[in-house]
Design an enzyme around this catalytic site. Structure first.
Site, PDB file in Angstrom:
ATOM      1  N   SER A   1      13.283   4.175 -40.487  1.00  0.00           N
ATOM      2  CA  SER A   1      14.338   5.057 -39.987  1.00  0.00           C
ATOM      3  C   SER A   1      15.385   4.357 -39.121  1.00  0.00           C
ATOM      4  O   SER A   1      16.445   4.902 -38.876  1.00  0.00           O
ATOM      5  CB  SER A   1      13.744   6.239 -39.213  1.00  0.00           C
ATOM      6  N   LYS A  51      14.269   6.125 -31.846  1.00  0.00           N
ATOM      7  CA  LYS A  51      15.558   6.615 -32.356  1.00  0.00           C
ATOM      8  C   LYS A  51      16.649   6.306 -31.339  1.00  0.00           C
ATOM      9  O   LYS A  51      16.390   6.037 -30.171  1.00  0.00           O
ATOM     10  CB  LYS A  51      15.539   8.141 -32.577  1.00  0.00           C
TER      11      LYS A  51
END
Length: 147
Positions: free
Chosen positions: A67, A104
């Protein structure tokens, strides 16, 4: 020593080291034309001193997944995470979200907090009051293997 393992990250604590570090040649490694060998200055380099600013609040975690590939964080990379740093917009953070750890990019504005992946194949996550959410630490460095 492994502290915690989840689907996305495996956490380690920095090991104590009394070593003087590895040899370091302070001449820069040319990615263009080679430089003369006599320019090399040999000294010792400790990666602990280079990568860890607050030893008591620093942890390592290994990335699992894709990701964050566009931010240069690849599967199996080793992250250096400092829990003493303040979270801020655009920082890369390790977060605990609904029972799992994830890494993230933080997006923070007056309307809320989002966790933004750096891969278009993954959705942006809006944090709501229903989420069990904690910003666990800020990523300061990444250690990669070169194959």
């Amino acid at each position: 020593m492994i502290l915690h393992q989840s689907n996305n990250l495996t956490f380690f604590t920095p090991a104590e080291s009394d070593s003087l570090g590895a040899l370091f040649y302070d001449a820069g490694i040319s990615a263009g034309f080679p430089s003369p060998a006599e320019d090399f200055k040999e000294q010792r380099l400790s990666l602990d001193k280079e990568l860890i600013k607050n030893k008591e609040a620093t942890f390592f975690a290994r990335v699992s997944g894709q990701s964050m590939i566009d931010a240069g964080l690849d599967d199996s990379d080793l992250l250096v995470i400092d829990r003493s740093l303040e979270p801020a917009n655009n920082k890369i953070a390790v977060c605990f979200l609904d029972g799992e750890f994830t890494v993230k990019r933080l997006k923070v504005d007056k309307e809320g907090v989002w966790l933004q992946p750096e891969n278009p194949n993954y959705p942006i996550i809006k944090i709501t009051n229903e989420n069990d959410f904690v910003i666990w630490g800020i990523v300061t460095n990444v250690i990669k293997k070169v194959y």
